[in-house]
Design an enzyme around this catalytic site. Structure first.
Site: not given
Length: 455
Positions: A298, A380
Protein backbone atom coordinates in the site's frame (compact mmCIF):
# COMPACT_ATOMS: atom_id res chain seq x y z
CA UNK A 1 -15.16 27.09 -26.02
CA UNK A 2 -15.80 27.45 -29.75
CA UNK A 3 -15.58 23.69 -30.31
CA UNK A 4 -18.00 23.04 -27.44
CA UNK A 5 -20.48 25.59 -28.79
CA UNK A 6 -20.36 24.06 -32.26
CA UNK A 7 -20.82 20.57 -30.82
CA UNK A 8 -23.80 21.79 -28.78
CA UNK A 9 -25.49 23.13 -31.93
CA UNK A 10 -24.77 19.91 -33.81
CA UNK A 11 -26.33 17.71 -31.12
CA UNK A 12 -29.40 19.87 -30.50
CA UNK A 13 -31.49 18.58 -33.40
CA UNK A 14 -35.30 18.77 -33.28
CA UNK A 15 -37.07 15.41 -33.04
CA UNK A 16 -33.77 13.57 -32.57
CA UNK A 17 -34.67 10.23 -30.87
CA UNK A 18 -32.57 10.73 -27.76
CA UNK A 19 -34.72 8.36 -25.70
CA UNK A 20 -34.16 5.47 -28.11
CA UNK A 21 -30.44 6.25 -28.33
CA UNK A 22 -29.95 6.25 -24.56
CA UNK A 23 -32.02 3.10 -24.15
CA UNK A 24 -29.84 1.53 -26.85
CA UNK A 25 -26.71 2.51 -24.93
CA UNK A 26 -28.13 0.98 -21.75
CA UNK A 27 -29.21 -2.26 -23.42
CA UNK A 28 -25.89 -2.50 -25.26
CA UNK A 29 -23.94 -2.22 -22.02
CA UNK A 30 -26.22 -4.78 -20.34
CA UNK A 31 -25.69 -7.25 -23.19
CA UNK A 32 -21.92 -6.66 -23.19
CA UNK A 33 -21.65 -7.24 -19.46
CA UNK A 34 -23.88 -10.30 -19.76
CA UNK A 35 -21.61 -11.83 -22.40
CA UNK A 36 -18.54 -11.11 -20.28
CA UNK A 37 -20.23 -12.65 -17.24
CA UNK A 38 -21.03 -15.75 -19.30
CA UNK A 39 -17.36 -16.10 -20.24
CA UNK A 40 -16.38 -15.71 -16.59
CA UNK A 41 -19.02 -18.21 -15.45
CA UNK A 42 -17.39 -20.87 -17.63
CA UNK A 43 -14.09 -20.19 -15.86
CA UNK A 44 -15.88 -20.52 -12.50
CA UNK A 45 -17.02 -24.00 -13.51
CA UNK A 46 -13.44 -25.30 -13.69
CA UNK A 47 -12.63 -28.01 -11.19
CA UNK A 48 -8.85 -27.56 -10.93
CA UNK A 49 -6.98 -24.49 -9.61
CA UNK A 50 -4.48 -22.60 -11.79
CA UNK A 51 -1.01 -24.18 -11.94
CA UNK A 52 0.61 -21.55 -9.72
CA UNK A 53 -1.96 -22.28 -6.99
CA UNK A 54 -1.89 -26.06 -7.28
CA UNK A 55 0.29 -26.57 -4.20
CA UNK A 56 -1.03 -23.54 -2.30
CA UNK A 57 -4.80 -24.04 -2.22
CA UNK A 58 -6.62 -27.19 -1.18
CA UNK A 59 -9.27 -28.65 -3.45
CA UNK A 60 -11.88 -27.91 -0.80
CA UNK A 61 -10.96 -24.21 -0.66
CA UNK A 62 -10.84 -23.95 -4.45
CA UNK A 63 -14.26 -25.60 -4.79
CA UNK A 64 -15.70 -23.26 -2.19
CA UNK A 65 -14.16 -20.22 -3.92
CA UNK A 66 -15.59 -21.34 -7.27
CA UNK A 67 -19.00 -21.90 -5.68
CA UNK A 68 -18.93 -18.42 -4.13
CA UNK A 69 -17.90 -16.93 -7.46
CA UNK A 70 -20.74 -18.69 -9.29
CA UNK A 71 -23.24 -17.56 -6.67
CA UNK A 72 -22.08 -13.95 -7.01
CA UNK A 73 -22.18 -14.20 -10.80
CA UNK A 74 -25.78 -15.47 -10.79
CA UNK A 75 -26.77 -12.81 -8.30
CA UNK A 76 -24.99 -10.13 -10.34
CA UNK A 77 -26.88 -11.14 -13.46
CA UNK A 78 -30.26 -11.06 -11.66
CA UNK A 79 -29.40 -7.72 -10.03
CA UNK A 80 -28.36 -6.33 -13.42
CA UNK A 81 -31.57 -7.52 -15.06
CA UNK A 82 -33.60 -6.03 -12.20
CA UNK A 83 -31.79 -2.72 -12.61
CA UNK A 84 -32.28 -2.77 -16.37
CA UNK A 85 -36.03 -3.39 -16.02
CA UNK A 86 -36.21 -0.62 -13.44
CA UNK A 87 -34.33 1.76 -15.75
CA UNK A 88 -36.63 1.02 -18.71
CA UNK A 89 -39.70 1.47 -16.48
CA UNK A 90 -38.40 4.87 -15.35
CA UNK A 91 -37.73 5.95 -18.94
CA UNK A 92 -40.88 4.72 -20.67
CA UNK A 93 -43.08 5.50 -17.66
CA UNK A 94 -41.85 9.12 -17.76
CA UNK A 95 -41.01 8.93 -14.06
CA UNK A 96 -38.53 11.82 -14.23
CA UNK A 97 -40.97 14.48 -15.55
CA UNK A 98 -43.74 13.17 -13.27
CA UNK A 99 -41.54 13.30 -10.18
CA UNK A 100 -40.29 16.75 -11.20
CA UNK A 101 -43.88 17.93 -11.50
CA UNK A 102 -44.83 16.47 -8.10
CA UNK A 103 -41.79 18.19 -6.56
CA UNK A 104 -42.93 21.54 -7.98
CA UNK A 105 -46.47 20.98 -6.75
CA UNK A 106 -45.31 20.17 -3.21
CA UNK A 107 -43.06 23.21 -3.23
CA UNK A 108 -45.92 25.49 -4.27
CA UNK A 109 -48.41 24.10 -1.75
CA UNK A 110 -46.31 23.59 1.36
CA UNK A 111 -43.36 26.02 1.20
CA UNK A 112 -43.23 29.84 1.44
CA UNK A 113 -42.61 31.80 -1.74
CA UNK A 114 -39.04 32.63 -0.74
CA UNK A 115 -38.20 28.93 -1.09
CA UNK A 116 -39.59 28.69 -4.61
CA UNK A 117 -37.25 28.15 -7.55
CA UNK A 118 -35.22 25.55 -9.39
CA UNK A 119 -32.78 24.88 -6.57
CA UNK A 120 -35.48 24.04 -4.01
CA UNK A 121 -37.41 21.98 -6.53
CA UNK A 122 -34.24 20.10 -7.49
CA UNK A 123 -33.54 19.27 -3.86
CA UNK A 124 -37.05 17.87 -3.40
CA UNK A 125 -36.71 15.94 -6.66
CA UNK A 126 -33.30 14.46 -5.76
CA UNK A 127 -34.36 13.40 -2.27
CA UNK A 128 -37.59 11.90 -3.60
CA UNK A 129 -35.74 10.11 -6.39
CA UNK A 130 -33.21 8.81 -3.86
CA UNK A 131 -35.93 7.45 -1.58
CA UNK A 132 -37.61 5.64 -4.48
CA UNK A 133 -34.27 4.19 -5.63
CA UNK A 134 -33.40 3.08 -2.10
CA UNK A 135 -36.75 1.34 -1.61
CA UNK A 136 -36.42 -0.42 -4.96
CA UNK A 137 -32.90 -1.57 -4.09
CA UNK A 138 -33.91 -3.08 -0.73
CA UNK A 139 -34.62 -6.62 -2.04
CA UNK A 140 -31.26 -6.76 -3.82
CA UNK A 141 -29.37 -5.36 -0.83
CA UNK A 142 -31.14 -7.67 1.63
CA UNK A 143 -30.50 -10.78 -0.45
CA UNK A 144 -26.83 -9.91 -0.96
CA UNK A 145 -26.26 -9.33 2.75
CA UNK A 146 -28.47 -11.87 4.51
CA UNK A 147 -28.62 -14.68 1.95
CA UNK A 148 -25.55 -14.69 -0.31
CA UNK A 149 -22.93 -13.38 2.13
CA UNK A 150 -24.58 -15.24 5.01
CA UNK A 151 -24.44 -18.55 3.13
CA UNK A 152 -20.67 -18.32 2.74
CA UNK A 153 -20.04 -17.07 6.28
CA UNK A 154 -19.07 -13.48 5.48
CA UNK A 155 -22.02 -11.50 6.80
CA UNK A 156 -21.65 -10.27 10.38
CA UNK A 157 -24.38 -7.62 10.24
CA UNK A 158 -27.58 -7.79 12.20
CA UNK A 159 -30.81 -6.65 10.61
CA UNK A 160 -30.84 -3.71 13.02
CA UNK A 161 -27.34 -2.62 11.94
CA UNK A 162 -28.30 -2.99 8.27
CA UNK A 163 -31.32 -0.71 8.75
CA UNK A 164 -29.27 1.72 10.85
CA UNK A 165 -26.60 2.01 8.15
CA UNK A 166 -29.26 2.67 5.54
CA UNK A 167 -30.90 5.42 7.62
CA UNK A 168 -27.55 7.03 8.40
CA UNK A 169 -26.74 7.00 4.69
CA UNK A 170 -30.01 8.78 3.92
CA UNK A 171 -29.33 11.32 6.65
CA UNK A 172 -25.85 12.01 5.30
CA UNK A 173 -27.31 12.40 1.83
CA UNK A 174 -29.59 15.17 3.09
CA UNK A 175 -27.03 16.92 5.30
CA UNK A 176 -24.17 16.87 2.79
CA UNK A 177 -26.20 16.78 -0.41
CA UNK A 178 -28.22 19.92 0.27
CA UNK A 179 -25.33 22.45 0.29
CA UNK A 180 -23.38 20.65 -2.45
CA UNK A 181 -26.31 20.38 -4.88
CA UNK A 182 -27.36 23.95 -4.13
CA UNK A 183 -23.84 25.22 -4.79
CA UNK A 184 -23.56 23.26 -8.06
CA UNK A 185 -26.83 24.67 -9.38
CA UNK A 186 -25.91 28.19 -8.30
CA UNK A 187 -22.57 27.97 -10.09
CA UNK A 188 -24.20 26.82 -13.33
CA UNK A 189 -26.87 29.52 -13.09
CA UNK A 190 -24.46 32.39 -12.37
CA UNK A 191 -21.41 31.67 -14.53
CA UNK A 192 -22.90 31.21 -18.00
CA UNK A 193 -21.36 28.98 -20.66
CA UNK A 194 -18.03 28.81 -18.85
CA UNK A 195 -19.60 27.24 -15.76
CA UNK A 196 -17.53 24.06 -16.12
CA UNK A 197 -14.32 25.85 -15.06
CA UNK A 198 -15.90 26.97 -11.78
CA UNK A 199 -17.73 23.68 -11.31
CA UNK A 200 -14.45 21.83 -11.65
CA UNK A 201 -12.76 24.05 -9.05
CA UNK A 202 -15.69 23.48 -6.72
CA UNK A 203 -15.40 19.71 -7.30
CA UNK A 204 -11.72 19.79 -6.28
CA UNK A 205 -12.64 21.73 -3.14
CA UNK A 206 -15.37 19.21 -2.24
CA UNK A 207 -12.93 16.31 -2.63
CA UNK A 208 -10.33 17.91 -0.37
CA UNK A 209 -13.04 18.83 2.13
CA UNK A 210 -14.36 15.25 2.09
CA UNK A 211 -10.87 13.84 2.73
CA UNK A 212 -10.62 16.15 5.73
CA UNK A 213 -14.00 15.52 7.36
CA UNK A 214 -14.46 11.84 6.45
CA UNK A 215 -12.42 10.36 9.34
CA UNK A 216 -13.70 12.93 11.81
CA UNK A 217 -17.42 13.07 11.03
CA UNK A 218 -18.53 10.33 8.64
CA UNK A 219 -16.49 7.23 9.47
CA UNK A 220 -17.38 7.23 13.22
CA UNK A 221 -21.07 7.00 12.25
CA UNK A 222 -20.49 3.54 10.80
CA UNK A 223 -17.31 2.13 12.37
CA UNK A 224 -15.13 2.46 15.42
CA UNK A 225 -11.47 3.36 15.03
CA UNK A 226 -9.10 2.38 17.84
CA UNK A 227 -5.38 3.09 18.19
CA UNK A 228 -3.22 0.11 17.25
CA UNK A 229 -1.81 -1.33 20.47
CA UNK A 230 1.97 -1.45 21.03
CA UNK A 231 3.59 -4.63 19.82
CA UNK A 232 5.46 -6.21 16.90
CA UNK A 233 2.87 -5.07 14.35
CA UNK A 234 2.90 -1.43 15.42
CA UNK A 235 6.71 -1.40 15.62
CA UNK A 236 6.96 -2.97 12.17
CA UNK A 237 4.55 -0.51 10.55
CA UNK A 238 6.19 2.50 12.20
CA UNK A 239 9.65 1.30 11.09
CA UNK A 240 8.37 0.86 7.53
CA UNK A 241 6.81 4.33 7.52
CA UNK A 242 10.00 5.87 8.89
CA UNK A 243 12.16 4.11 6.30
CA UNK A 244 9.95 5.36 3.45
CA UNK A 245 9.53 8.83 5.01
CA UNK A 246 5.79 8.29 4.93
CA UNK A 247 4.08 11.11 6.93
CA UNK A 248 2.33 8.75 9.34
CA UNK A 249 0.14 10.56 11.85
CA UNK A 250 -1.83 7.71 13.42
CA UNK A 251 -2.28 3.94 13.21
CA UNK A 252 -5.86 2.71 13.57
CA UNK A 253 -7.66 -0.59 13.86
CA UNK A 254 -11.18 -0.59 12.39
CA UNK A 255 -13.93 -2.94 13.57
CA UNK A 256 -14.68 -4.32 10.12
CA UNK A 257 -15.73 -7.60 11.72
CA UNK A 258 -19.03 -6.05 12.86
CA UNK A 259 -20.21 -6.20 9.24
CA UNK A 260 -18.09 -8.68 7.34
CA UNK A 261 -15.39 -11.32 7.63
CA UNK A 262 -13.53 -9.83 4.65
CA UNK A 263 -10.12 -8.25 5.37
CA UNK A 264 -8.36 -5.12 4.15
CA UNK A 265 -5.96 -2.28 4.98
CA UNK A 266 -5.62 1.21 3.56
CA UNK A 267 -4.37 4.72 4.23
CA UNK A 268 -5.96 8.13 3.83
CA UNK A 269 -5.33 11.77 4.59
CA UNK A 270 -3.77 14.95 3.27
CA UNK A 271 -0.26 14.87 1.75
CA UNK A 272 1.42 15.98 4.98
CA UNK A 273 -0.66 13.89 7.41
CA UNK A 274 -1.57 10.28 6.69
CA UNK A 275 -3.53 7.71 8.68
CA UNK A 276 -3.19 3.95 8.25
CA UNK A 277 -6.26 1.81 8.92
CA UNK A 278 -6.02 -1.96 9.41
CA UNK A 279 -9.08 -4.20 9.62
CA UNK A 280 -9.33 -6.21 12.81
CA UNK A 281 -10.04 -9.28 10.68
CA UNK A 282 -6.68 -8.87 8.92
CA UNK A 283 -4.82 -8.62 12.23
CA UNK A 284 -6.69 -11.61 13.64
CA UNK A 285 -5.94 -13.92 10.68
CA UNK A 286 -2.41 -12.83 9.72
CA UNK A 287 1.04 -12.73 11.24
CA UNK A 288 2.44 -9.26 12.02
CA UNK A 289 5.05 -9.45 9.25
CA UNK A 290 2.35 -10.43 6.74
CA UNK A 291 0.31 -7.36 7.68
CA UNK A 292 3.44 -5.20 7.33
CA UNK A 293 4.00 -6.79 3.91
CA UNK A 294 0.48 -5.81 2.84
CA UNK A 295 1.17 -2.26 4.02
CA UNK A 296 4.51 -2.22 2.19
CA UNK A 297 2.44 -2.77 -0.96
CA UNK A 298 0.00 0.00 0.00
CA UNK A 299 2.78 2.45 0.87
CA UNK A 300 4.40 1.47 -2.41
CA UNK A 301 1.47 3.16 -4.14
CA UNK A 302 2.29 6.31 -2.19
CA UNK A 303 6.05 6.13 -2.72
CA UNK A 304 5.64 5.54 -6.46
CA UNK A 305 3.22 8.50 -6.67
CA UNK A 306 0.36 6.26 -7.83
CA UNK A 307 -2.12 8.04 -5.58
CA UNK A 308 -1.00 11.43 -6.88
CA UNK A 309 -1.21 10.28 -10.50
CA UNK A 310 -4.68 8.79 -10.00
CA UNK A 311 -5.83 11.97 -8.27
CA UNK A 312 -4.56 14.01 -11.21
CA UNK A 313 -6.29 11.71 -13.70
CA UNK A 314 -9.50 11.95 -11.68
CA UNK A 315 -9.38 15.73 -11.85
CA UNK A 316 -8.81 15.65 -15.61
CA UNK A 317 -11.71 13.23 -15.98
CA UNK A 318 -13.95 15.44 -13.87
CA UNK A 319 -13.04 18.51 -15.96
CA UNK A 320 -13.77 16.63 -19.18
CA UNK A 321 -17.17 15.53 -17.82
CA UNK A 322 -18.17 19.05 -16.80
CA UNK A 323 -16.93 20.46 -20.12
CA UNK A 324 -19.00 17.92 -22.06
CA UNK A 325 -21.97 18.62 -19.84
CA UNK A 326 -21.89 22.22 -21.06
CA UNK A 327 -22.70 20.78 -24.50
CA UNK A 328 -25.85 19.07 -23.24
CA UNK A 329 -27.13 21.40 -20.50
CA UNK A 330 -29.19 23.50 -22.96
CA UNK A 331 -30.02 20.73 -25.43
CA UNK A 332 -33.77 21.23 -25.99
CA UNK A 333 -34.18 18.07 -28.08
CA UNK A 334 -32.73 15.95 -25.24
CA UNK A 335 -35.09 17.41 -22.63
CA UNK A 336 -38.11 17.19 -24.94
CA UNK A 337 -37.40 13.57 -25.79
CA UNK A 338 -37.79 12.74 -22.09
CA UNK A 339 -40.96 14.75 -21.51
CA UNK A 340 -39.55 18.12 -20.42
CA UNK A 341 -41.25 20.38 -22.93
CA UNK A 342 -41.37 23.73 -21.12
CA UNK A 343 -38.57 23.35 -18.56
CA UNK A 344 -34.88 22.42 -18.76
CA UNK A 345 -33.83 21.64 -15.18
CA UNK A 346 -30.07 21.55 -14.79
CA UNK A 347 -29.99 18.40 -12.65
CA UNK A 348 -32.28 16.53 -15.04
CA UNK A 349 -29.93 17.50 -17.84
CA UNK A 350 -27.00 16.07 -15.88
CA UNK A 351 -28.83 12.78 -15.25
CA UNK A 352 -29.65 12.39 -18.94
CA UNK A 353 -26.15 13.47 -19.94
CA UNK A 354 -24.71 10.75 -17.65
CA UNK A 355 -26.69 8.15 -19.59
CA UNK A 356 -25.48 9.59 -22.89
CA UNK A 357 -21.91 9.32 -21.63
CA UNK A 358 -22.21 5.58 -20.87
CA UNK A 359 -20.23 4.28 -23.90
CA UNK A 360 -17.36 6.67 -23.23
CA UNK A 361 -17.44 5.78 -19.52
CA UNK A 362 -17.05 2.11 -20.44
CA UNK A 363 -13.90 2.94 -22.41
CA UNK A 364 -12.55 5.08 -19.55
CA UNK A 365 -13.28 2.27 -17.10
CA UNK A 366 -11.33 -0.21 -19.26
CA UNK A 367 -8.34 2.14 -19.57
CA UNK A 368 -8.35 2.91 -15.85
CA UNK A 369 -8.41 -0.79 -15.00
CA UNK A 370 -5.40 -1.38 -17.26
CA UNK A 371 -3.53 1.44 -15.52
CA UNK A 372 -4.62 0.29 -12.07
CA UNK A 373 -3.39 -3.27 -12.67
CA UNK A 374 -0.07 -1.87 -13.86
CA UNK A 375 0.20 0.11 -10.62
CA UNK A 376 -0.65 -3.00 -8.57
CA UNK A 377 2.21 -4.96 -10.15
CA UNK A 378 4.54 -2.02 -9.52
CA UNK A 379 3.47 -1.82 -5.85
CA UNK A 380 4.08 -5.57 -5.48
CA UNK A 381 7.55 -5.12 -7.01
CA UNK A 382 8.17 -2.27 -4.55
CA UNK A 383 7.35 -4.60 -1.64
CA UNK A 384 9.69 -7.23 -3.12
CA UNK A 385 12.56 -4.72 -3.18
CA UNK A 386 11.93 -4.08 0.51
CA UNK A 387 12.36 -7.81 1.13
CA UNK A 388 8.72 -8.72 1.70
CA UNK A 389 8.19 -11.05 -1.25
CA UNK A 390 7.59 -14.17 0.84
CA UNK A 391 5.40 -12.45 3.41
CA UNK A 392 3.40 -10.63 0.73
CA UNK A 393 2.79 -13.86 -1.19
CA UNK A 394 1.73 -15.62 2.01
CA UNK A 395 -0.56 -12.77 2.94
CA UNK A 396 -2.13 -12.66 -0.52
CA UNK A 397 -2.78 -16.39 -0.28
CA UNK A 398 -4.36 -16.04 3.15
CA UNK A 399 -6.53 -13.14 2.04
CA UNK A 400 -7.56 -15.10 -1.04
CA UNK A 401 -8.60 -18.09 1.05
CA UNK A 402 -10.30 -16.02 3.77
CA UNK A 403 -12.24 -13.91 1.26
CA UNK A 404 -12.86 -16.81 -1.15
CA UNK A 405 -11.77 -14.43 -3.89
CA UNK A 406 -11.81 -15.48 -7.53
CA UNK A 407 -8.68 -17.52 -8.24
CA UNK A 408 -8.91 -17.47 -12.02
CA UNK A 409 -10.61 -15.21 -14.54
CA UNK A 410 -11.45 -14.86 -18.19
CA UNK A 411 -9.09 -12.26 -19.65
CA UNK A 412 -11.86 -10.21 -21.27
CA UNK A 413 -13.96 -10.19 -18.09
CA UNK A 414 -10.93 -9.27 -15.97
CA UNK A 415 -9.91 -6.47 -18.34
CA UNK A 416 -13.34 -4.88 -18.10
CA UNK A 417 -14.13 -5.45 -14.42
CA UNK A 418 -10.95 -5.92 -12.39
CA UNK A 419 -8.82 -3.06 -11.13
CA UNK A 420 -6.43 -5.61 -9.51
CA UNK A 421 -4.62 -8.56 -11.08
CA UNK A 422 -5.94 -11.94 -10.01
CA UNK A 423 -3.94 -13.92 -7.43
CA UNK A 424 -2.31 -16.30 -9.92
CA UNK A 425 -0.93 -13.34 -11.90
CA UNK A 426 0.41 -11.63 -8.79
CA UNK A 427 2.06 -14.78 -7.43
CA UNK A 428 3.66 -15.46 -10.79
CA UNK A 429 5.05 -11.90 -10.85
CA UNK A 430 6.35 -12.36 -7.29
CA UNK A 431 8.17 -15.52 -8.38
CA UNK A 432 6.19 -17.67 -5.96
CA UNK A 433 6.31 -21.36 -6.74
CA UNK A 434 5.79 -24.46 -4.64
CA UNK A 435 5.62 -22.68 -1.30
CA UNK A 436 8.66 -20.47 -1.85
CA UNK A 437 9.93 -17.50 -3.81
CA UNK A 438 12.13 -18.54 -6.72
CA UNK A 439 13.02 -15.20 -8.34
CA UNK A 440 16.55 -13.97 -7.72
CA UNK A 441 15.44 -10.40 -7.01
CA UNK A 442 13.07 -11.59 -4.30
CA UNK A 443 15.78 -13.68 -2.64
CA UNK A 444 17.87 -10.60 -1.84
CA UNK A 445 16.48 -9.34 1.43
CA UNK A 446 16.46 -5.67 2.37
CA UNK A 447 19.28 -5.19 4.94
CA UNK A 448 17.14 -2.85 7.05
CA UNK A 449 14.45 -5.52 7.30
CA UNK A 450 17.04 -8.15 8.22
CA UNK A 451 18.39 -5.87 10.95
CA UNK A 452 14.86 -5.36 12.27
CA UNK A 453 14.47 -9.13 12.52
CA UNK A 454 17.65 -9.42 14.56
CA UNK A 455 16.35 -6.76 16.93
Amino acid sequence: MYILEQLARLLDRPLFPWKNVLVGFSLGQFILEGLLSFRQYKVLQRTKPPQVLKEEVSQEVFDRSQSYGRAKAKFGWVAGLYGQIQNLAFIYGDILPKLWGVSGLLLTQYFPSRFQGEISQTLLFIFGFNIISTVLSLPISYYNTFVLEEKFGFNKQTFKLWVSDMLKGQMLGVVLGTPIISAVLKIVQKTGNSFFYYLWLFGVFVQVFAITIYPIVILPLFNKLSPLEPGPLKAGVEALAKKLEFPLKELHVIDGSKRSAHSNAYFYGLPWKKHIVIYDTLIEKSEPEEVVAVLSHELGHWSLSHTTKLFGIAQSHMFYIFALFSVFVNNKSLYQSFGFIKEQPIMIGFLLFSDALAPMDAVVKLLMNILSRKFEFEADAFAVKLGYSKELAQSLLKLQIQNLSTMDADWMYASYHYSHPILSERLKALGWEGGKVTSKEADSEDPVKAADREL
